[in-house]
Every structure is written in structure tokens, then in C-alpha cells.
Design an enzyme around this catalytic site. Structure first.
Site, PDB file in Angstrom:
ATOM      1  N   SER A   1       0.869  -1.184   0.000  1.00 17.90           N
ATOM      2  CA  SER A   1       0.000   0.000   0.000  1.00 17.90           C
ATOM      3  C   SER A   1       0.901   1.227   0.000  1.00 17.90           C
ATOM      4  CB  SER A   1      -0.844  -0.003   1.279  1.00 17.90           C
ATOM      5  OG  SER A   1      -1.498   1.240   1.450  1.00 17.90           O
TER       6      SER A   1
ATOM      7  N   TYR B   1      -2.693  -1.295  10.329  1.00 17.36           N
ATOM      8  CA  TYR B   1      -2.558  -1.407   8.869  1.00 17.36           C
ATOM      9  C   TYR B   1      -1.209  -0.851   8.405  1.00 17.36           C
ATOM     10  CZ  TYR B   1      -4.122  -1.082   3.963  1.00 17.36           C
ATOM     11  OH  TYR B   1      -4.263  -1.212   2.598  1.00 17.36           O
TER      12      TYR B   1
HETATM   13  P1  NAD Z   1     -11.468  -6.117  -0.571  1.00 11.88           P
HETATM   14  O1  NAD Z   1     -12.109  -6.002   0.752  1.00 11.88           O
HETATM   15  O2  NAD Z   1     -12.216  -5.751  -1.801  1.00 11.88           O
HETATM   16  O3  NAD Z   1     -10.926  -7.604  -0.787  1.00 11.88           O
HETATM   17  C1  NAD Z   1     -10.245  -8.281   0.225  1.00 11.88           C
HETATM   18  C2  NAD Z   1     -10.109  -9.723  -0.169  1.00 11.88           C
HETATM   19  O4  NAD Z   1      -9.422 -10.396   0.888  1.00 11.88           O
HETATM   20  C3  NAD Z   1     -11.465 -10.439  -0.321  1.00 11.88           C
HETATM   21  O5  NAD Z   1     -11.351 -11.411  -1.343  1.00 11.88           O
HETATM   22  C4  NAD Z   1     -11.649 -11.121   1.033  1.00 11.88           C
HETATM   23  O6  NAD Z   1     -12.472 -12.283   0.977  1.00 11.88           O
HETATM   24  C5  NAD Z   1     -10.192 -11.495   1.310  1.00 11.88           C
HETATM   25  N1  NAD Z   1      -9.929 -11.750   2.723  1.00 11.88           N
HETATM   26  C6  NAD Z   1     -10.098 -10.934   3.792  1.00 11.88           C
HETATM   27  N2  NAD Z   1      -9.716 -11.564   4.913  1.00 11.88           N
HETATM   28  C7  NAD Z   1      -9.293 -12.795   4.536  1.00 11.88           C
HETATM   29  C8  NAD Z   1      -8.786 -13.910   5.237  1.00 11.88           C
HETATM   30  N3  NAD Z   1      -8.638 -13.917   6.566  1.00 11.88           N
HETATM   31  N4  NAD Z   1      -8.487 -15.023   4.529  1.00 11.88           N
HETATM   32  C9  NAD Z   1      -8.666 -15.068   3.181  1.00 11.88           C
HETATM   33  N5  NAD Z   1      -9.122 -14.028   2.465  1.00 11.88           N
HETATM   34  C10 NAD Z   1      -9.444 -12.919   3.144  1.00 11.88           C
HETATM   35  O7  NAD Z   1     -10.126  -5.265  -0.447  1.00 11.88           O
HETATM   36  P2  NAD Z   1      -9.137  -4.584  -1.513  1.00 11.88           P
HETATM   37  O8  NAD Z   1      -9.289  -3.145  -1.383  1.00 11.88           O
HETATM   38  O9  NAD Z   1      -9.255  -5.215  -2.839  1.00 11.88           O
HETATM   39  O10 NAD Z   1      -7.744  -4.927  -0.849  1.00 11.88           O
HETATM   40  C11 NAD Z   1      -6.879  -5.925  -1.330  1.00 11.88           C
HETATM   41  C12 NAD Z   1      -5.477  -5.629  -0.849  1.00 11.88           C
HETATM   42  O11 NAD Z   1      -5.057  -4.382  -1.374  1.00 11.88           O
HETATM   43  C13 NAD Z   1      -5.352  -5.527   0.667  1.00 11.88           C
HETATM   44  O12 NAD Z   1      -4.133  -6.116   1.078  1.00 11.88           O
HETATM   45  C14 NAD Z   1      -5.310  -4.030   0.895  1.00 11.88           C
HETATM   46  O13 NAD Z   1      -4.632  -3.707   2.060  1.00 11.88           O
HETATM   47  C15 NAD Z   1      -4.562  -3.589  -0.333  1.00 11.88           C
HETATM   48  N6  NAD Z   1      -4.768  -2.177  -0.660  1.00 11.88           N
HETATM   49  C16 NAD Z   1      -6.026  -1.703  -0.910  1.00 11.88           C
HETATM   50  C17 NAD Z   1      -6.171  -0.371  -1.227  1.00 11.88           C
HETATM   51  C18 NAD Z   1      -7.512   0.227  -1.544  1.00 11.88           C
HETATM   52  O14 NAD Z   1      -7.605   1.447  -1.606  1.00 11.88           O
HETATM   53  N7  NAD Z   1      -8.550  -0.562  -1.749  1.00 11.88           N
HETATM   54  C19 NAD Z   1      -5.060   0.469  -1.266  1.00 11.88           C
HETATM   55  C20 NAD Z   1      -3.817  -0.044  -1.003  1.00 11.88           C
HETATM   56  C21 NAD Z   1      -3.666  -1.377  -0.702  1.00 11.88           C
END
Ligand code: NAD
Length: 275
Positions: A157, A170
Site C-alpha cells: 500500500s 494497517y
Molecule cells: P477487498 O475487501 O475488496 O478484498 C479483500 C479480499 O481479501 C477479499 O477477497 C476477502 O475475501 C479477502 N480476505 C479478507 N480476509 C481474509 C482472510 N482472513 N483469509 C482469506 N481471504 C481474506 O479489499 P481490496 O481493497 O481489494 O484490498 C486488497 C489488498 O489491497 C489488501 O491487502 C489491501 O490492504 C490492499 N490495498 C487496498 C487499497 C484500496 O484502496 N482498496 C489500497 C492499497 C492497498
């Protein structure tokens, strides 16, 4: 579908990933789903993982299997449980014969001031956002070393590079993921394996949608103010990063042309950390 067309075009420019097999954690939604689809469109076999009913993915898997002539698999493994993580990697090997590409993407978030931050949330975020990547990498590195090829992509991130208030667990986990990425990259550099951390800015996924009301409470703002004055304010482009952009970038990192990119924090955040 726009993503399908874009990715087909891209595989004409870059090499196909046919014959490679990928595990993408947390790929039932958001960024992980975008990356899993892009890898599949580029020809890789893909194991999906996350908290959805496997049957929700039957149609998508069938479509990818037929249109891209790839294998797919689905695992419900909980990324906070090391024995389930080991089981997921074993299942991927049983389905595809090998794991060549590992994308550590599963992640959760909680926004609250440090003095009331729930201990259970701290433990859960460190487990899913940081420790899971240690367990998956540890499980796949021996076979990657043996074959002399591998791609480890950790979805960190912008918060692996800079902090924001009220996100102690986080930000700590994501800085940790970057440290893990650099260390692994050094250990596997001579084996044809790269390890990189993609550092996205805000992407409008369920993870971000959930934190809008939490941030509004923590900062005493309206939800509209959170979107415009906090989230998009961080990004000079003033727009959300998209899952398609991240999918394309992950496919690029799997190409031969990316083999000298390793141990890197790769910002995809609309200029956030340039400020
Ligand atoms: P999201 O909530 O859309 O998806 C999260 C995914 O992780 C889902 O498939 C969920 O089922 C899975 N998940 C959650 N807990 C779990 C567990 N214990 N075991 C197995 N699967 C699990 O989130 P996103 O925004 O797509 O985030 C994905 C990654 O990207 C994360 O690591 C997040 O920190 C990172 N990220 C997101 C953003 C953003 O703005 N959305 C920015 C930077 C980094």
C-alpha cells in the site's frame, strides 16, 4: 468486457503466461479479483481465494477455463490460519502441478485511534496483512528455487511508505510487508525469482467503502468530506486507482522484461508519495 479486451491486447505486446500457475490470495473481490482475472487473461492457471461461496465463482471460472483454456481452482482458506494457508498451497500444487506466481493480496483494515484500537483488530490485521505473506512465501520458495523461476508480488500500500492517523495496525503491517519483500528478494535474487511490493493508493473497493464511515467518525467529518478531503486529497490525480490498472501491472511484473525489478516498492498511487 473491457478488461478482457485490454488484457488480450496486452498479451500481444508482452509474452503470454501460458504454462505458469498463480495463487492470488483474497481474490474474491477488489484488487485481488482484478489481478487474478488479468493473470488468467494472460494465460496463467489461477487459484482464487477468499471469503465467498465457491459456487459464486463457478461462472467466472468456467468462462476463463473455456475462453483462455486454463485451469482454475478455488480455496476458502483463511489467511489468518497458517495450517489453512499450507493447505491452500498444497491444493494449488495438486490442481496445477506447481506454483510459479504468488500474489499476496488478502487484506483487512480498521480505522480507530490508537488508545481505543481493539487488540483483536490489531492481531487480525497483523495476521492477514503481514504474517500470511510470510507463510505463503515460505511455502512456495523451495519449488520456485528448484525451477529457477518465480514471481512474488505483495500487495502492500502507499501505507507501506507513509502513515495516516488512525491506521496503526494497517500501516505497521504494510511497512512490515515491504521489509519482508526486500528481505526475500535478496535471498532469492540468484534463482530467477523476483519479489516486489506494489503500493497502491486508494482503490474504490469494499475495503475502502467500509473505512469511509469509520474515517468520518474518527476525524469528525461527513462521508463526502472523507472521499474528497481525505482519500482523493492524498492523490494528486484526484481519482481512484483502478483494479484493472493493478491487474495490468501485475501481469507486467511476471514478464521476462521485468526480471531485474526486484526488492522494490512500486507505487501506483496517483503521485501520493511524491508530495
Ligand atoms: P477487498 O475487501 O475488496 O478484498 C479483500 C479480499 O481479501 C477479499 O477477497 C476477502 O475475501 C479477502 N480476505 C479478507 N480476509 C481474509 C482472510 N482472513 N483469509 C482469506 N481471504 C481474506 O479489499 P481490496 O481493497 O481489494 O484490498 C486488497 C489488498 O489491497 C489488501 O491487502 C489491501 O490492504 C490492499 N490495498 C487496498 C487499497 C484500496 O484502496 N482498496 C489500497 C492499497 C492497498
Amino acid at each position: 468486457m473491457q478488461l478482457v479486451e485490454a488484457t488480450k491486447e496486452k498479451t500481444k505486446i508482452y509474452g503470454s503466461l501460458r504454462g505458469k500457475s498463480a495463487v492470488v490470495t483474497g481474490s474474491t473481490s477488489g484488487i485481488g479479483l482484478g489481478i487474478a482475472q488479468a493473470l488468467a487473461e494472460a494465460g496463467a492457471n489461477v487459484m482464487f481465494n477468499g471469503f465467498s461461496a465457491p459456487s459464486d465463482f463457478d461462472d467466472l471460472r468456467k468462462e476463463l477455463q473455456v475462453s483462455r483454456k486454463i485451469k482454475t481452482a478455488f480455496s476458502n482458506a483463511d489467511m489468518s490460519k497458517e495450517e489453512e494457508i499450507a493447505g491452500m498451497i498444497d491444493e494449488a500444487r495438486a490442481a496445477f502441478g506447481q506454483v510459479d506466481i504468488l500474489v499476496n493480496n488478502a487484506g483487512i483494515q480498521h480505522v480507530e485511534a490508537i488508545e481505543t484500537f481493539p487488540i483483536s483488530k490489531w492481531n487480525a490485521i497483523i495476521a492477514v496483512d503481514l504474517s500470511a505473506a510470510f507463510h505463503t512465501i515460505r511455502a512456495v520458495v523451495p519449488e520456485m528455487k528448484q525451477r529457477g523461476w518465480g514471481r512474488i508480488i505483495n500487495i502492500a500500500s502507499a501505507h507501506a511508505l507513509v502513515a495516516s492517523p488512525f491506521k496503526s495496525a494497517y500501516v505497521a503491517a504494510k511497512h512490515g510487508v515491504l521489509g519482508l519483500t526486500k528481505t526475500v528478494a535478496l535471498e532469492v535474487a540468484e534463482y530467477g525469482i523476483t519479489a516486489n511490493a506494489i503500493c497502491p493508493g486508494y482503490v474504490l473497493t469494499p475495503l475502502v467503502e467500509k473505512q469511509i464511515p469509520e474515517t468520518a467518525r474518527a476525524r469528525m467529518l461527513t462521508e463526502e468530506q472523507v472521499v474528497h478531503d481525505v482519500l482523493l486529497h492524498a492523490q494528486p490525480t484526484r481519482r481512484f486507482v483502478t483494479t484493472e490498472e493493478l491487474g495490468e501491472f501485475a501481469v507486467f511484473l511476471c514478464q521476462d522484461g521485468a526480471k531485474s525489478i526486484t526488492g522494490a516498492a512500486l507505487p501506483v498511487e496517483g503521485g501520493w508519495t511524491a508530495q
